[in-house]
Every structure is written in C-alpha cells, then in structure tokens.
Design an enzyme around this catalytic site. Structure first.
Site, short mmCIF file in Angstrom:
data_model
loop_
_atom_site.label_atom_id
_atom_site.label_comp_id
_atom_site.label_asym_id
_atom_site.label_seq_id
_atom_site.Cartn_x
_atom_site.Cartn_y
_atom_site.Cartn_z
NE ARG A 11 -2.57 -1.66 3.30
CZ ARG A 11 -3.26 -1.84 4.42
NH1 ARG A 11 -4.49 -1.35 4.55
NH2 ARG A 11 -2.72 -2.49 5.44
CD GLN A 70 3.64 -14.91 8.34
OE1 GLN A 70 4.04 -13.80 8.71
NE2 GLN A 70 2.37 -15.16 8.10
CD GLU A 153 -10.45 -5.98 10.41
OE1 GLU A 153 -10.19 -4.84 9.96
OE2 GLU A 153 -9.91 -6.44 11.42
CG ASN A 226 -2.18 1.20 6.07
OD1 ASN A 226 -1.36 0.31 6.27
ND2 ASN A 226 -3.28 1.32 6.79
CE1 TYR A 386 44.29 5.81 -3.89
CE2 TYR A 386 43.34 7.27 -5.55
CZ TYR A 386 43.58 5.99 -5.07
OH TYR A 386 43.12 4.89 -5.78
NE ARG A 439 58.61 30.71 -2.61
CZ ARG A 439 58.25 31.18 -1.43
NH1 ARG A 439 57.21 30.66 -0.80
NH2 ARG A 439 58.91 32.17 -0.87
#
Length: 457
Positions: A11, A70, A153, A226, A386, A439
């Site tokens: 839903r 289940q 219900e 829902n 890196y 530099r």
C-alpha cells in the site's frame, strides 16, 4: 514478545519491506524494538519476518533480538502459528505491530499488567477515535463490560457496529497455552484466504476463554502508516515531539518546525539550535553549543561550548570542547577536532586529528593526517594523501606553521616548530625548527611587456 514484521510495502507502492521504511531517522521496526527492549531482554523478543526476510534481519540484528521466518505469508494469525516453536515455553506473549513506531514501553507494560490482572486468555489494546473509519471495531460483551466478544473489520460491520468508536489498535497480550490450543481454529473465509489474528478474539470467546480490552490513554501512539502521506505525517509528529522534549530539557530551538532532529539524537542544556538544522543518527551534542542554520550533523559527537557556523556538514566526526567549525566546513568520517581548534570556511577533513588550538581557517583539504597542537595551516593547503593505489599519511608536529597554498605530498612529516613557505610543494620530511621552501625561484624580466607590445605594432 513477538513483533509482526513480515509484510510487504504494497500500500506504500514500494518494493521494500514496510517495516524498513523510516520515520524519525530509523526504520519503523527499529522504533518498536527499542520500546520492546525497555520491557524485556532482547533474547525474549522475536521479530516474525517474511518479505525480504534477510534484508530485515540485517538491518536490526545488531539489537540482539531473535527471528522467526514466516514463509509463505498467510496473515497475522499464520505468523504466530509459525512462531509456535519459539513461543511455546513462555507463559504469555505480547504481540506488537512492527509498523507502529510510536508505541511506548509504558503502554506495553500496562498492557502486560492489565492482562495478568484480568487473568485473560487474550487482551487487546484499543483506542477511542472520533473518526474510526478504516479500523476494526471492538465488540464488547456488554456496554460496561471488560470482556470482548469479537473484533469486526469495518467492511463487515453492521450499521450499528459502524457507529462504535472503540477500535482495535493491533497490539495484544496472550496467555500462551490457550493461544496455541485454539489458534488453528482460525478460518480463512476472507477475500485473501489468510489467517487473521483479530479472529482469535471470537475464537477464544466462543471457547469460554476470557478476552479483555484495555484502552490506551494516547490514541496517537497506535498509529501506523499505509500511505506515503501517513508515513510523512508520522515522521512529522515524531520530530515535533522530539523538539518539544529537547526544549523541555533546556535546549533552545528556534523555529523547531524547520529542524530535522532524529529520535536518538542527544543535546545538552543551554545549547541553541538555529532554523533549518539537521541532527541525524546517533549525534551527541554537549551543553552551551550553538549550531547555526543549514548545518547537517550526522552520527557525530560534539563536546561542550562548540560553535558550528552556517552550512557545515559533519559525518562521523568528533569535536572537542570550545572548537569553532565553519562556515561551510565539511568534516568527513574519522575527523577529530581538538579542544579550541578552528576549522574554517571551505575546509574539508577526512581521517584527521587536528590538535588543540590548531587552525585551518580557509580553503584547505586535510586527509589522512595527524596534526599536533598549536599548528597553523595556511589557506589553500592540501595534503596529497592518495598516490593512485594507497592512502598515505601526513604528520605535522606541534607548533608547526604551514604557509598558504602549500602542497604536502604524503607520506611526509613536518617536524615540531618547523615552517613551510607559502606556495611550496613539499615532498621530503622537514626537520624540527627548519624552514622548507619548495618552489621555483622568481624571475623578473623588466620591460618584457613593453617590448612585446612594440613587437606587435
């Protein structure tokens, strides 16, 4: 204790398990588990899982609870049939809905105690709603009776039953022996051919077992979701409640309706949170801090007296007392900022320890670095960590001074009290108290531009 968590997100128009959708910064199921763990030890909590069972297990297994699978999913009554081997040695079981995140430990305890007091086979949690549309109605044995005959219900209600305002909340307490003796009497004569746990009320009543109902004091806490709209409303309610709790505990939150604060966040008294701040995950903030607008802080620890200026992003960072962060700093996982240190505008850190009273105030990247106390990092400095294969470490010892626009090519060490000249590219270690310049020598060609212009004429 059993938590029903096997359903799909049908839903919600979702392919993901319903109980893994989030409100207040964590899964619906995680909220229910947190409440349950305040009542019983985690080893006595069983989540009954089905749809995407392994995904659900992975998300919450760190809580220490147990699981029942289940398969197939044939309704809430079938879920308890599947759980019989796990539950048969208990005297009673409390059944919770895994998609109702507002349930409290206090209400779970009250349901347990009420069930024991009434010596019932089944006790259901009910709520009185002004508008009960969409909910199953509780049919009592009499107007003033604690006993329940059935749960009907809404689509099956008679006109008289539709006028009832007491609804079934979807939380139950059962005495295990009568539950297991009668649960297979549930029938599947419904459109989905499923076993509905709500039918146990009528089954037990007809079996001359006592079925009771306890009304919750706060109907809001039994709400599930829902639809996406209902899910967002739950999230809004939970975050508003969190802000109110923090303010009651001494935290100032300006325009709390604009702030996103997860349910597990902790903030100390006399801290001020400005509009449009996000505090996420397991973030911990001390006292006397100020978090300025548009900052996003996730799973981070901030000590007392810290100022986080506008627009900062912190993720899995630790900030010691009195530090100043931002504006617009990005502290990535593994960043540790020392007491009284400054991390300024457009500075990014990752896996860095910045020592006490050290400063990196402008336009800098510091990654995989250990920086001592009292160090100055000039604007535009980069730790080149890196090499295309490995991450390498930069060490800058106490009292060092790194000039603006320096490039430190790791692995490298700048010794205690050393200076690195501005615009230097440093590839070798710098001894303590030394000056390093990397530099090219400046060349000035006087008259060059004038001669160039003349050549064009």
């Amino acid at each position: 204790m059993a938590i029903l968590a096997a359903g799909k997100g049908t839903r919600l128009k979702s392919k993901h398990p319903k109980v893994l959708h989030e409100v207040g910064g964590k899964a619906l199921l995680a909220h229910v588990i947190a409440a349950a763990r305040q009542v019983v030890p985690p080893e006595d909590i069983y989540a009954i899982i089905g749809h995407e069972a392994e995904l659900v297990r992975q998300r919450v297994e760190s809580t220490g609870i147990r699981f029942v699978v289940q398969e197939p999913q044939r309704g809430t009554g079938h879920a308890l049939m599947c759980a019989e081997p796990a539950l048969k040695d208990y005297n009673q079981v409390i059944v919770l809905s895994g998609d109702a995140p507002l349930i409290t430990a206090d209400t779970i305890r009250r349901l347990r105690d009420f069930h024991q007091q009434k010596k019932a086979a089944m006790t259901l949690l009910s709520a009185e709603l002004a508008n009960p549309t969409g909910y199953g109605r509780v049919i009592r044995a009499g107007a003033r009776s604690d006993e329940v005959k059935s749960i009907v219900e809404e689509k099956s209600c008679t006109p008289a039953q539709r006028k009832l305002h007491e609804i079934n909340a979807g939380f139950y307490a059962f005495s295990v022996k009568p539950l297991l003796e009668n649960i297979r009497r549930i029938e599947t004569n419904n459109p989905h051919a499923e076993y509905y746990l709500t039918d146990m009320a009528e089954v037990l009543y007809k079996a001359k077992q006592r079925v009771a109902a306890m009304k919750t004091d706060d109907p809001g806490e039994i709400l599930g979701s829902n639809t996406r709209a209902e899910l967002v409303q739950l999230d809004r309610d939970m975050r508003r409640k969190k802000c109110m709790q923090l303010m009651a505990d001494g935290v100032t939150i300006f325009y709390p309706e604009t702030c996103v604060i997860d349910s597990d966040v902790q903030v100390g008294a006399d801290t001020t949170i400005e509009p449009f701040v996000q505090l996420l995950g397991n973030t911990r903030i001390g006292s006397d801090c100020r978090i300025r607008s548009y900052s996003v802080i996730q799973n981070s620890e901030i000590a007392d007296g810290v100022l986080v200026r506008t627009g900062c992003v912190l993720d899995e960072a630790r900030i010691d007392a009195g530090a100043v962060i931002g504006p617009y700093s990005h502290l990535r996982p593994g960043s540790q900022i020392g007491e009284g240190a400054h991390v300024g505008n457009f500075v990014e850190t990752k896996k860095v320890r910045l020592g006490k009273r050290s400063k990196a105030n402008h336009l800098t990247y510091l990654g995989d670095a250990e920086i001592g106390d009292g160090v100055n990092i000039g604007a535009g400095t980069i730790t080149c960590n890196y090499d295309g294969v490995h991450k390498n470490k930069t060490i800058i010892e106490d009292g060092a001074f790194v000039g603006s626009d320096a490039t430190l090519v790791a692995p490298i060490k700048v010794g205690k009290g050393a200076y690195v000249g501005a615009a230097s590219c440093i590839t070798d270690d710098v001894p303590p108290d030394s000056l390093a310049l990397g530099r090219a020598k400046q060349i000035v060609k006087e008259g060059w531009v004038k001669n160039r212009r003349g050549a064009r004429a």
